[in-house]
Scaffold this active site. Structure first.
Site, PDB file in Angstrom:
ATOM      1  N   ILE A   1       0.852  -1.202   0.000  1.00 26.38           N
ATOM      2  CA  ILE A   1       0.000   0.000   0.000  1.00 26.38           C
ATOM      3  C   ILE A   1       0.883   1.246   0.000  1.00 26.38           C
ATOM      4  O   ILE A   1       0.658   2.193  -0.744  1.00 26.38           O
ATOM      5  CB  ILE A   1      -0.953   0.012   1.218  1.00 26.38           C
ATOM      6  CG1 ILE A   1      -2.088  -0.981   1.011  1.00 26.38           C
ATOM      7  CG2 ILE A   1      -1.526   1.411   1.460  1.00 26.38           C
ATOM      8  CD1 ILE A   1      -3.082  -1.062   2.160  1.00 26.38           C
TER       9      ILE A   1
ATOM     10  N   TRP B   1       2.695   1.627  -3.338  1.00 25.18           N
ATOM     11  CA  TRP B   1       1.761   1.981  -4.423  1.00 25.18           C
ATOM     12  C   TRP B   1       1.684   3.492  -4.597  1.00 25.18           C
ATOM     13  O   TRP B   1       1.504   4.011  -5.690  1.00 25.18           O
ATOM     14  CB  TRP B   1       0.383   1.391  -4.124  1.00 25.18           C
ATOM     15  CG  TRP B   1      -0.662   1.689  -5.164  1.00 25.18           C
ATOM     16  CD1 TRP B   1      -0.950   0.955  -6.271  1.00 25.18           C
ATOM     17  CD2 TRP B   1      -1.552   2.804  -5.183  1.00 25.18           C
ATOM     18  NE1 TRP B   1      -1.978   1.547  -6.981  1.00 25.18           N
ATOM     19  CE2 TRP B   1      -2.364   2.685  -6.335  1.00 25.18           C
ATOM     20  CE3 TRP B   1      -1.758   3.909  -4.336  1.00 25.18           C
ATOM     21  CZ2 TRP B   1      -3.356   3.611  -6.659  1.00 25.18           C
ATOM     22  CZ3 TRP B   1      -2.738   4.822  -4.668  1.00 25.18           C
ATOM     23  CH2 TRP B   1      -3.523   4.671  -5.820  1.00 25.18           C
ATOM     24  N   HIS B   2       1.852   4.215  -3.461  1.00 24.89           N
ATOM     25  CA  HIS B   2       1.696   5.666  -3.512  1.00 24.89           C
ATOM     26  C   HIS B   2       2.824   6.350  -4.260  1.00 24.89           C
ATOM     27  O   HIS B   2       2.663   7.479  -4.725  1.00 24.89           O
ATOM     28  CB  HIS B   2       1.585   6.247  -2.104  1.00 24.89           C
ATOM     29  CG  HIS B   2       0.259   5.998  -1.464  1.00 24.89           C
ATOM     30  ND1 HIS B   2      -0.036   4.863  -0.755  1.00 24.89           N
ATOM     31  CD2 HIS B   2      -0.877   6.730  -1.459  1.00 24.89           C
ATOM     32  CE1 HIS B   2      -1.277   4.904  -0.328  1.00 24.89           C
ATOM     33  NE2 HIS B   2      -1.822   6.033  -0.737  1.00 24.89           N
ATOM     34  N   GLY B   3       3.958   5.716  -4.325  1.00 31.23           N
ATOM     35  CA  GLY B   3       5.046   6.357  -5.052  1.00 31.23           C
ATOM     36  C   GLY B   3       6.371   5.690  -4.798  1.00 31.23           C
ATOM     37  O   GLY B   3       6.508   4.837  -3.913  1.00 31.23           O
TER      38      GLY B   3
END
Lengths: 486, 312
Positions: free
Chosen positions: A324, A327-329
């Protein structure tokens, strides 16, 4: 093209007219209009990466067909894994390759080995993470037998590129989305009206709350060397609200636009700040992402490690949350952010409340939450706020510096106050935040806070007009505080 | 669907009507630029950055230097990010200016290194994302172009800074704090300028645009090139980034046969709010002294005791 812009308004008016002008019997034509609109929307945003979107759509359409056609489960699994590898490979190449190259170079330098690996000039396609996840879930659901491959390419392409949710989600599931496109959509007044209400609510959150809060928060963090500790604490506490208003506001606008087009897409937020523990929080925050990772990562892992008992569960949670975060960066701080949240689950697993869904009770004439729930909500909020310092930091060094500023309790730092100009940015935002929370608490059983059909029509209309006026008069300007120049 | 569309249009019109009423009633002077973009075109202008916007009082110039039937001079200076000398500012001035065949216009063109240089992340293009580039319509009231782009009430609760739309001056009414706090504040603000100085570059492109602006203004009346006073600390920073700035400006002034009035030898005499912007009273005092200099020069080319004689 962002949803709350004049350009989008003009675009949507044209799409709306063309979409509903098509006769009800002409489902294919309606889907073609929608696909043309979606590709135009994407091309307007970035024409150079449109071929990637179309190419992946064609690839996964073909793979879906091959999985469906295969009679042997092993062959199905092979095609599915090929597709997942292709999707993740594309994601890795565009989003993470340079990050790993840089990290590897730093590790080598740490060992005294000098050298420079080539840094690729890649253009990150907008919305890549979102449509890759849509494509992957399509293949997995076909392989698991939950879904049949979509024979119609236009319908499938619409599922991938649906413009309201293409750039920032929600991440729709094919089993829910595709059937809606398999029949023509007649104009539904009730759904469209609900959609307009949701757009209005989303604009209020984004433009009044998020944009005004960002003026203060970015202003304080931008000058953190000179900002006093009280201001930094306030910025730390406001940042989760800013993020929520921004992201959920945009989601509401996307969902509202889809409703006007007669299509229901996944909800993405469910009053996350009313969560009484971190598990509840993640069941309410970015729901489409966490449910995707729960179904396709956590559940398979927890089954695989079921023989390890609680340790297996903890490992599955930690892996899921690291993903998670990542996934954001492409930053180590995102990974650590995920790990931090994963670790917060451990006490819940050990005391058995991990799977328990809390039921918020209210009390008294004013329908207020209980004091126990309020304490737990505040505790959860503080944990989230601390984690977002990591999320916000550009690097571990940056995180360290931010943490030092938060923990600076020297009298000189405590006495320094932010400028009145910055505080003035909060004046429209704070009442708006209180209003948002009040509406969300009041309508917590509804899908979004502005669904208040129980109110008299004149009260609702007055509220809508007041919100429109409020958005125009009190909207914040995203991107900084001009008065710093004075 | 017809009922739905009619309802949406009805709500939109109701909101628009109410908004017009709101804009008619609420003051707009807290926004630093809106008031300048709703007034008529102008004959005489004061140009520069925020230092000029706050530091020069147009009404004093009107009283002392202009004739009674001249249109009062207007302060059309913005900020170092919105109005550095460049294409954007040039075009905006063009839209604001009325050609004056009688040649009775008066132009105070204030220069400083920041307005003629590039710095920061987007140095050479920093004004292309600002108000002067986005707002093409600058002489209409209400200015829907501006209202659609910017929220003029974002600083409704801004206590001290407000725009006098009649003169264009941006006024800071904040009472001066005690000297210790003021010094601390000045030092904190100057940190930003020191950071800008690290990647500052003098811009030939901006100088070329300054000359284009001066070419445009020249046929309409008298023009004066002015360098305003700043705090000694700020001057020190400016000297470090462009040591021959005055020589350069003097040569430009000479080429145009206009005076270059440089007040930086009197920096210590004018109090600032933050090292850069003159306090309100200091701005008025400076404007009086500027009028003295202009009156003393009278005919183009004369020098006063305030201008430094420097080699070209």
């Amino acid at each position: 093209m962002i949803v709350n812009s004049i350009a989008f308004l003009l675009f949507f008016v044209l799409v709306f007219a063309a979409y509903y002008m098509v006769p009800q019997t002409q489902r294919r034509l309606q889907n073609l209009v929608l696909l043309t609109a979606s590709y135009s929307f994407y091309a307007y945003t970035d024409l150079r990466t449109l071929p990637i979107l179309i190419g992946l759509t064609l690839l996964f359409y073909g793979l879906g067909y091959l999985i469906q056609r295969a009679s042997d489960d092993r062959v199905k699994a092979r095609w599915m894994r090929l597709g997942v590898a292709a999707g993740l490979g594309v994601l890795f190449y565009f989003k993470y390759l340079n990050f790993f190259v840089d990290s590897f170079t730093q590790v080598l330098r740490g060992w005294g080995i000098e050298g420079e690996f080539p840094h690729l000039q890649v253009l990150l396609p907008l919305g890549l993470s979102f449509f890759i996840f849509r494509l992957i879930s399509y293949l997995i659901d076909i392989q698991r037998g939950k879904l049949s491959a979509e024979p119609n390419l236009v319908i499938f392409a619409n599922y991938v590129a649906f413009f309201p949710s293409l750039l920032s989600g929600p991440i729709d599931r094919p089993g829910v989305f595709l059937p809606q496109l398999q029949k023509a959509r007649a104009f539904d007044t009730e759904l469209a009206t609900d959609g307009m209400r949701q757009i209005l609510w989303g604009m209020f959150k984004k433009m009044v709350i998020a944009n005004n809060l960002s003026v203060f928060v970015e202003g304080i963090w931008g000058q953190s060397a000179n900002a006093g500790t009280p201001a930094i604490w306030v910025a730390v506490l406001l940042y989760p609200i800013q993020m929520y208003a921004d992201f959920s506001g945009y989601s509401d606008m996307s969902i509202g636009v889809a409703k006007v087009l007669g299509i229901r897409i996944a909800i993405n937020f469910n009053c996350p700040f009313f969560a009484v523990n971190i598990a509840e929080y993640w069941r309410r925050w970015h729901i489409s992402l966490t449910s995707w990772l729960t179904d396709y990562v956590f559940s398979p892992l927890s089954i695989r490690y079921r023989d390890w008992g609680n340790r297996g569960l903890i490992l599955s949670i930690l892996i899921t949350f690291v993903l998670i975060g990542a996934w954001h960066g492409a930053r180590w701080t995102f990974v650590l952010f995920g790990l931090y949240h994963g670790l917060l689950y451990i006490p819940l697993m050990l005391n058995g409340s991990f799977f328990k869904k809390s039921k918020l009770k209210s009390q008294g004439r004013w329908d207020l939450p209980t004091s126990k729930d309020v304490r737990q909500m505040i505790g959860t909020f503080l944990l989230v706020a601390l984690g977002l310092i990591l999320f916000r930091a550009e690097s571990l060094t940056d995180f360290g510096q931010m943490l030092l500023r938060v923990l600076d309790v020297r009298p000189s730092a405590l006495q320094q106050l932010p400028s009145l100009q910055l505080i003035s940015a909060l004046i429209p935002a704070v009442p708006a935040v209180c209003f948002m929370f009040w509406m969300e608490w009041r309508n917590r059983q509804k899908t979004f806070a502005l669904q208040s059909e129980d109110r008299a029509a004149w009260q609702r209309r007055l509220l809508y007009v007041a919100l429109v006026i409020g958005i125009f008069v009190f909207r914040g300007e995203a991107g900084g505080f001009i008065y710093f120049q004075f | 669907m017809d009922r739905f569309v009619i309802k949406v249009i009805f709500y939109a019109l109701a909101a628009a009507a109410l908004l017009m009423a709101v804009y008619a009633v609420l003051p707009y002077d807290r926004d630093y630029a809106y008031g300048r973009m709703i007034g008529p075109k102008q004959h005489s202008l004061i140009l520069g950055s925020s230092r000029t916007a706050q530091g020069i009082a147009p009404e004093i110039i009107t009283q002392r230097l202009q004739k009674p039937d001249d249109q009062p001079i207007y302060n059309y200076a913005f900020t170092m990010n919105d109005s550095p000398y460049g294409w954007v500012y040039w075009q905006s001035i063009k839209r604001k200016l009325i050609r004056n065949k009688q040649k009775t216009s008066l132009f105070i063109v204030c220069v400083d290194p920041w307005a003629l240089g590039d710095f920061g992340k987007n140095g050479a293009n920093r004004e292309f994302n600002g108000r002067l580039e986005r707002i093409k319509s600058i002489n209409t009231h209400p200015n829907w172009d501006y209202l659609g782009h910017y929220n003029i009430y974002q600083s409704l609760f801004n206590r001290y800074l407000h725009l006098d739309a009649k003169t264009g001056r941006y006024i800071n009414d904040k009472p001066a704090p005690d000297s210790v706090r003021l010094q601390r504040y000045i030092e904190a603000k100057l940190q930003d300028y020191r950071a800008h100085a690290l990647n500052f570059k003098a811009s030939e492109n901006r100088i070329a645009n300054l000359k284009e602006i001066m070419n445009m203004l020249r046929p309409n009346g008298k023009m004066y090139l002015v360098r305003m006073p700043v705090s000694p600390q700020m001057y020190h920073i400016e000297q470090s980034i462009w040591s021959n700035f005055d020589q350069r400006m003097q040569s430009i002034a000479d080429a145009y046969h206009i005076p270059y009035i440089n007040f930086t030898n009197r920096n210590a005499q004018f109090a600032t709010t933050d090292g850069n912007h003159l306090q309100k009273q200091a701005g008025e005092a400076f404007t009086q002294d500027l009028c003295d200099s202009i009156q003393a020069k009278g005919v183009r080319g004369e020098r006063t005791k305030f201008a430094r004689r420097s080699p070209n």
